[in-house]
Motif scaffolding. Structure first.
Motif, PDB file in Angstrom:
ATOM      1  N   TYR A 102       0.791  -1.217   0.000  1.00 30.59           N
ATOM      2  CA  TYR A 102       0.000   0.000   0.000  1.00 30.59           C
ATOM      3  C   TYR A 102       0.819   1.260   0.000  1.00 30.59           C
ATOM      4  O   TYR A 102       0.283   2.325   0.078  1.00 30.59           O
ATOM      5  N   ASN A 103       2.123   1.198  -0.101  1.00 32.66           N
ATOM      6  CA  ASN A 103       2.828   2.409  -0.468  1.00 32.66           C
ATOM      7  C   ASN A 103       3.367   2.302  -1.876  1.00 32.66           C
ATOM      8  O   ASN A 103       4.237   3.046  -2.268  1.00 32.66           O
ATOM      9  N   SER A 104       2.818   1.358  -2.611  1.00 30.70           N
ATOM     10  CA  SER A 104       3.060   1.292  -4.038  1.00 30.70           C
ATOM     11  C   SER A 104       1.846   1.919  -4.715  1.00 30.70           C
ATOM     12  O   SER A 104       0.743   1.417  -4.572  1.00 30.70           O
ATOM     13  N   PRO A 105       2.012   3.043  -5.420  1.00 34.29           N
ATOM     14  CA  PRO A 105       0.844   3.759  -5.945  1.00 34.29           C
ATOM     15  C   PRO A 105      -0.010   2.896  -6.869  1.00 34.29           C
ATOM     16  O   PRO A 105       0.509   2.063  -7.613  1.00 34.29           O
ATOM     17  N   LEU A 106      -1.287   3.103  -6.824  1.00 30.97           N
ATOM     18  CA  LEU A 106      -2.198   2.423  -7.725  1.00 30.97           C
ATOM     19  C   LEU A 106      -2.243   3.143  -9.067  1.00 30.97           C
ATOM     20  O   LEU A 106      -2.265   4.365  -9.125  1.00 30.97           O
ATOM     21  N   PHE A 108      -4.661   3.414 -12.232  1.00 28.92           N
ATOM     22  CA  PHE A 108      -6.041   3.137 -12.582  1.00 28.92           C
ATOM     23  C   PHE A 108      -6.270   3.122 -14.087  1.00 28.92           C
ATOM     24  O   PHE A 108      -5.626   3.877 -14.840  1.00 28.92           O
TER      25      PHE A 108
ATOM     26  N   TYR B  32       0.591   5.577   4.917  1.00 28.50           N
ATOM     27  CA  TYR B  32       1.116   6.579   4.015  1.00 28.50           C
ATOM     28  C   TYR B  32      -0.037   7.467   3.542  1.00 28.50           C
ATOM     29  O   TYR B  32      -1.194   7.082   3.620  1.00 28.50           O
ATOM     30  N   THR B  34      -1.506   9.508   0.296  1.00 26.62           N
ATOM     31  CA  THR B  34      -1.383   9.529  -1.157  1.00 26.62           C
ATOM     32  C   THR B  34      -2.457  10.427  -1.751  1.00 26.62           C
ATOM     33  O   THR B  34      -3.596  10.404  -1.302  1.00 26.62           O
ATOM     34  N   TYR B  36      -4.456  11.653  -5.305  1.00 32.48           N
ATOM     35  CA  TYR B  36      -4.788  11.321  -6.677  1.00 32.48           C
ATOM     36  C   TYR B  36      -5.564  12.471  -7.300  1.00 32.48           C
ATOM     37  O   TYR B  36      -6.269  13.222  -6.622  1.00 32.48           O
ATOM     38  N   GLY B  43      -9.825   7.478 -14.996  1.00 30.52           N
ATOM     39  CA  GLY B  43      -9.562   6.942 -13.677  1.00 30.52           C
ATOM     40  C   GLY B  43      -8.676   7.870 -12.870  1.00 30.52           C
ATOM     41  O   GLY B  43      -8.008   8.748 -13.437  1.00 30.52           O
ATOM     42  N   PRO B  44      -8.656   7.713 -11.548  1.00 31.14           N
ATOM     43  CA  PRO B  44      -7.761   8.528 -10.725  1.00 31.14           C
ATOM     44  C   PRO B  44      -6.305   8.337 -11.139  1.00 31.14           C
ATOM     45  O   PRO B  44      -5.902   7.245 -11.524  1.00 31.14           O
ATOM     46  N   PHE B  46      -2.279   8.980  -9.954  1.00 24.74           N
ATOM     47  CA  PHE B  46      -1.376   9.249  -8.836  1.00 24.74           C
ATOM     48  C   PHE B  46      -0.643  10.571  -9.021  1.00 24.74           C
ATOM     49  O   PHE B  46      -0.133  10.875 -10.101  1.00 24.74           O
ATOM     50  N   GLN B  49       2.958  11.004  -2.985  1.00 26.71           N
ATOM     51  CA  GLN B  49       2.780  10.207  -1.776  1.00 26.71           C
ATOM     52  C   GLN B  49       3.840  10.589  -0.760  1.00 26.71           C
ATOM     53  O   GLN B  49       4.984  10.890  -1.145  1.00 26.71           O
ATOM     54  N   ASP B  92      -2.402   1.764   5.175  1.00 26.65           N
ATOM     55  CA  ASP B  92      -1.280   1.199   5.921  1.00 26.65           C
ATOM     56  C   ASP B  92      -0.310   0.493   4.984  1.00 26.65           C
ATOM     57  O   ASP B  92      -0.643   0.140   3.866  1.00 26.65           O
ATOM     58  N   ASN B  93       0.875   0.322   5.432  1.00 30.95           N
ATOM     59  CA  ASN B  93       1.873  -0.353   4.615  1.00 30.95           C
ATOM     60  C   ASN B  93       2.378  -1.606   5.296  1.00 30.95           C
ATOM     61  O   ASN B  93       3.427  -2.115   4.957  1.00 30.95           O
ATOM     62  N   ASN B 100      -3.766  -6.214   3.499  1.00 31.47           N
ATOM     63  CA  ASN B 100      -3.730  -4.818   3.901  1.00 31.47           C
ATOM     64  C   ASN B 100      -5.114  -4.180   3.813  1.00 31.47           C
ATOM     65  O   ASN B 100      -5.956  -4.616   3.052  1.00 31.47           O
TER      66      ASN B 100
END
Lengths: 117, 115
Positions: A102-106, A108, B32, B34, B36, B43-44, B46, B49, B92-93, B100
């Motif tokens: 979850y600190n790897s960006p998604l 989309f 973290y 983030t 968008y 879509g969103p 990034f 972060q 969370d990471n 997660n």
């Protein structure tokens, strides 16, 4: 690199019919997610694959929704039978698996707009 | 799940700096932050972060105070093409056996840039 692609971009079906949405993640991304936004609402999580395994499907609304990711590459989301309240935009996202996903960006896709009439 | 609160909308003139603040009072130690950006029919996407202090990239800066209960996205010299919805997410990471916590989208902030 090619981004996340979703097919079709739009789908209009009648209540009771079946629709299958497809998502091709970025090559090498083991994490794959499905989200959706129904009219006027926020984007909601549906489920998460790590490779071919369902890691979390807590957001799936009911058993009319079936997601698969055979072989850990592309994924499909089938709605059968479709109901009026299933209308919305379905987004797929992918990310790399790191020690902490979850600190790897998604990343989309542009979504599939589903309209059930 | 960590929730976030953002202004519903903001207006700005071209060339100005825009700061969007997000509150996340129950952010967890491993979360973290983030941001968008989303344009209509897309879509969103990034943007940036961070975990703490300040992060800067080619499009934005992210300021996070020591208590991490809020964060501010800063867009320098906005243009008309920056008109979009901006989402702040926390997640969370930690790698947990059960998986997660999925990222949760709020309502976002609709930024309108005016010429």
């Amino acid at each position: 690199e090619a981004g996340v692609t979703q097919f079709p971009s739009h789908s209009v079906i009648e209540k009771g019919q079946t629709v299958t949405l497809r998502c091709d993640p970025i090559s090498g991304h083991d994490n794959l997610y499905w989200y959706r936004r129904v009219m006027g609402k926020e984007i909601k999580f549906l489920l998460h694959f790590v490779k071919e395994s369902k890691q979390d499907e807590s957001g799936m609304p009911n058993n009319r929704f079936l997601a698969e990711r055979t072989g850990g590459t592309y994924s499909t989301l089938k709605v059968q039978p479709a109901e009026l309240e299933d209308s919305g935009v379905y987004f797929c996202a992918s990310s790399q698996v790191q020690r902490s996903p979850y600190n790897s960006p998604l990343h989309f896709g542009n979504g599939t707009r589903l309209t059930v009439t | 799940l960590a929730k976030t609160t953002q202004p519903i909308s903001m207006d700005s003139y071209e060339g100005q700096e825009v700061n969007i603040t997000c509150s996340h009072n129950n952010i967890a130690t491993n979360d973290y932050i983030t941001w968008y950006q989303q344009f209509p029919s897309q879509g969103p996407r990034f943007i940036i972060q961070g975990y703490k202090t300040k992060v800067t990239n080619e499009v934005a800066s992210l300021f996070i105070p020591a208590d991490r209960k809020s964060s501010t996205l800063s867009l320098p010299r906005v243009s008309l093409s920056d008109t979009a919805v901006y989402y702040c997410l926390v997640g969370d990471n930690g790698v947990r056996v059960e998986g997660n916590t999925p990222l949760v989208f709020g309502k976002g902030t609709r930024l309108s840039v005016i010429a």
